[in-house]
Every structure is written in C-alpha cells, then in structure tokens.
Design an enzyme around this catalytic site. Structure first.
Site, PDB file in Angstrom:
ATOM      1  N   CYS A 354       6.399  -8.069  -2.573  1.00  0.00           N
ATOM      2  CA  CYS A 354       7.481  -7.640  -1.680  1.00  0.00           C
ATOM      3  C   CYS A 354       8.777  -7.342  -2.429  1.00  0.00           C
ATOM      4  CB  CYS A 354       7.714  -8.691  -0.593  1.00  0.00           C
ATOM      5  SG  CYS A 354       8.342 -10.290  -1.178  1.00  0.00           S
ATOM      6  N   HIS A 404      10.428 -13.660   1.664  1.00  0.00           N
ATOM      7  CA  HIS A 404       9.917 -12.304   1.901  1.00  0.00           C
ATOM      8  C   HIS A 404      11.081 -11.352   2.107  1.00  0.00           C
ATOM      9  CE1 HIS A 404       6.971  -9.262   2.809  1.00  0.00           C
ATOM     10  NE2 HIS A 404       7.484  -9.032   3.996  1.00  0.00           N
ATOM     11  N   GLU A 416       7.024  -2.645   3.909  1.00  0.00           N
ATOM     12  CA  GLU A 416       6.896  -3.881   3.156  1.00  0.00           C
ATOM     13  C   GLU A 416       5.607  -3.896   2.344  1.00  0.00           C
ATOM     14  OE1 GLU A 416       6.309  -7.298   5.666  1.00  0.00           O
ATOM     15  OE2 GLU A 416       4.558  -6.407   6.676  1.00  0.00           O
TER      16      GLU A 416
END
Length: 443
Positions: A354, A404, A416
């Site tokens: 990520c 994240h 993402e």
C-alpha cells in the site's frame, strides 16, 4: 475547495463501466437432508471466506507496521553515511590546512637559519662597507627593509595558518565524534527496528496459524459440498451456474480495470512533453516554385500534478500485491515477512504494497515519500476527512498505529494495493473500518 479538473483522469476509474449483470448464485436445491446440508455448507463457506479476508487484512496491518521498522533502520543508516562523509571531508580540509601551515613554518625556519649564517649582513656597518657613496647606502638599507617586511609577513602568515590548522583539526575531531555518535544512535535505532520487525513478523505468524485453521475448515466444507453435489445432478448444475456467475463478474471487473489502466497510461504519455518533430523539406511542390510549409506540431498540454499522481496509481491497476514492493520507478520484488506474505510468495513477485504504491504515484511529481504509511501521513498538511479532495491520501489505523494508505479519487472511490493475494484496485472508501478523521494533502 480546490478546483481540479479530473474529468479525464476519472472517466474510467469513477464512472466504471457497468459490469456484466451476472445472476446471483441460485439458492441450494436438491431434496431432503442433502439440500439442508448444502445450505448449511454454503453459509459456512461464506462465513469462513469472510474470516479469511479479515485475517488476511490483519496480517497486512502487521506487515505495514514492519515497514516502519525497515524505514527506521534505513533512515538511521542514511544519517550515519551522511555524517561520516561530512567528517571525512572535514578531515581532508584540516589535513590540507595543516600541510599549508607546515610549508609556511619551513619557509620561516629557512629564513631564520639564513639570518644566523649572515648575521652581519643586516647591520648598518655592513651596509656602509664597500659603498660608493650615500646613494648606494640608501639603496642597500631600503632593500634590507623590504626583506625584513617580507619575513615579518611570512611570520604573521605562518601564525595565522597555525591557528587555522588548529581550528580545522578541532572541527575534524568534532565531526568524527559526531559521526561516531550518529553510528551509535543508528545501532540503537537498528536494534529497535529489528525488535519491531521481529514483533510484527511474530504477529504475522500467529495470524498465519489462524488462517491455516480457518482454511482447513473451509477446505473440509468444500470437500463435503463436492461429495454431495457429485451424488445429485441438480446440486451439481446449481454449483456450475454459481461458478459461471462468479467467473462472469471477475471477467467484467478485469475488463473494466484493463480499460482504466490503459486510459491512465495513455494520459500519462500525452502529459509528458516531447521534443518537436520536424518533417524533412521535400522541396517545392511540382509546378509551384514555393517551398512546402512545415508540418504543424501540437504543443504538449501542461500536466496537472494531481492528475499525474492519480494516473500513475491507476496505470498499475491489476498489478500484484507484494509486501515491501514498489519505489519511485514502479513495482519491485517483495520481501519476506515470515508468514502470510511468504505463503503467497510475495518475496518472489513484482508488485506494490500500500505505501509502495503511494511512493510511486507521488514520485511522478517530484514528491519523495518514505516507504511506510505512518510516515506518509505526516508528509504534508492534514485536512478533515470531510474536506477530502482527489489526490489526498487516506489512512487507516488501529491500536498499534497506522497500517494502511490509499489514494482518494473522488466520488467516495479510492485506489489501493490491499493485501497479499490481491491486486491494485479501485474500490469504495471504507469509512467504517478504522479510517483516520484526517487526510494528508501534498498537492
């Protein structure tokens, strides 16, 4: 609100082509107890799949925290390298100044020795001896005065150089001490980073063990379901229809992602200024006697930085997730995590995690980001989530910290790199899953 024209950027990402409307899986059929057991197994499989997704996401959270440890160790080593390089340069300067001072001292020593050997030559009596008159005496005394002035200047210069050399040596010693202190600090940071990494890896291993248990339950349920379907043609047909519906959804999503990826790549190619191309002059057209006009060239449109960042992220739709993967040039090989990522083979795949996807996206506009979402959250000004704009970074956290990051596209969509076993994708923003109340805006 910032006026950013993203019509071209989000044409495919946000107005995603309608997926093929595959029919939902049919309800379990069959007769008697078999149908009842099939229904129970289907429900169990759905629950187990959800559990596996949650556990995989948890493992991804732990791995992103491990990224923090890797980033900390790398940063500490970089500081050591810079400090050592500065200390080496300072020492070279000190040695050079000391050498110049030594040369000046040697010149002064030679002059002093000469004065001892020719002590009488500087006296007034010696100056008068053998002269041809007053004018000759005046010239000799003037010359001796000049020589004395030069030697005085040499002595003064040597003294200055000696002081400079002493100061330079002091600076070099301090720089060396600073470099040693930085190395000691780096070792402590590296030790702490390795401890954090080991803890993160241990958490991943624990999660992997839970995943293995749930996977075993899922496999057992699938095997039992397959046995029941093999003995009932109606159940088998229903399973085939369900699998065909899922395959249709998967293919439609893959086609939408491919279209969005291609569009983003094409926009990036157009946004990069290219040198003007001139067409060779073929000479005057037949019968005109006039030269042919140059072929017109269309100027490159200026690239909006937000569009560039978003397009760079969208241009990687479908790229495999790989923990530790991604840099400013694109996807890279992942690294081992001692658990889930290893089970998925992340260390042997080329892809992004990520934070690696954010590193790549923003590198296109000259923004350098650390490879950890927690540090990326502090890389620029923060704004309330309610004021989110395309190009902002969204973050999620739990009790252990930020784990994240995703790039906001607008229309409550984001791009993402989710977790091992999945690919870079566009999905709705998850507002109820630990999302931070602020976004980070670099542009």
């Amino acid at each position: 609100m910032r006026a950013v024209v993203l019509t071209g950027v989000l044409l495919l990402a946000l107005a995603t082509p309608a997926l093929a409307q595959a029919p939902p899986p049919p309800p379990p059929g069959g007769t008697g107890g078999a149908a009842s057991e099939v229904g129970r197994l289907v429900g169990q499989l759905s629950t187990l799949s959800t559990q596996l997704d949650d556990l995989a996401a948890t493992a991804g959270h732990r791995r992103e925290l491990a990224n923090r440890a890797v980033a900390d160790e790398s940063s500490a080593q970089a500081r050591v390298d810079r400090t050592r390089a500065a200390a080496a340069t300072t020492r070279q300067d000190a040695d050079r100044v000391a050498g110049e001072a030594e040369q000046a001292r040697a010149r002064v020593d030679a002059w002093v020795a000469a004065q001892f050997q020719q002590a009488d030559s500087s006296s007034v009596v010696a100056a008068l001896a053998g002269t041809n008159g007053p004018d000759d005496v005046a010239e000799r005394l003037q010359l001796q005065g000049l020589v004395a002035d030069e030697q005085t200047a040499a002595l003064d210069g040597y003294e200055r150089m000696r002081v400079d050399a002493a100061n330079a040596d002091s600076r070099a010693r301090q720089a060396a001490a600073d470099a040693q202190a930085a190395a000691d600090t780096a070792r402590s940071a590296a030790d702490a980073a390795r401890t954090q990494l080991a803890a993160a890896q241990s958490a991943v291993v624990a999660t992997q063990q839970r995943i293995a248990g749930v996977t075993a339950q899922r496999d057992a349920a699938r095997a039992r379901l397959a046995t029941l379907e093999a003995s009932d043609a109606t159940l088998a047909a229903q399973r085939q229809r369900a699998e065909a519906a899922e395959a249709a959804r998967t293919q439609a999503q893959a086609a939408a992602d491919a279209a969005a990826r291609t569009a983003a790549q094409q926009r990036l190619a157009r946004a990069v200024p290219k040198p003007a191309v001139t067409t060779p002059d073929p000479g005057p057209p037949s019968g005109t006697g006039q030269p042919a006009p140059d072929a017109p060239t269309a100027p490159a449109a200026p690239a909006d930085p937000v569009e560039v960042v978003i397009d760079r992220a969208l241009s990687e739709l479908g790229t495999t997730y790989a923990w530790g993967g991604g840099n400013g040039q694109g996807p890279t090989r992942g690294i081992r995590d001692g658990g889930v990522a290893d089970a998925f083979g992340d260390f042997d795949r080329i892809g992004f995690d990520c934070s690696g996807l954010m590193v790549y996206a923003f590198a296109g506009v000259g923004k350098q980001l650390p490879h950890y979402s927690g540090y990326q959250a502090d890389a620029g000004p923060k704004f309330p989530l309610a004021q989110r704009q395309p190009g902002d970074m969204l973050f999620w956290a739990d009790g252990e910290g930020i784990h994240h990051v995703a790039l906001y596209l607008g229309d409550d969509k984001m791009v993402e790199a989710p977790e091992s076993g999945k690919v870079v994708r566009v999905v709705p923003v998850r507002f109820d899953d630990g999302i931070l109340p602020t976004v980070t805006r670099l542009l």
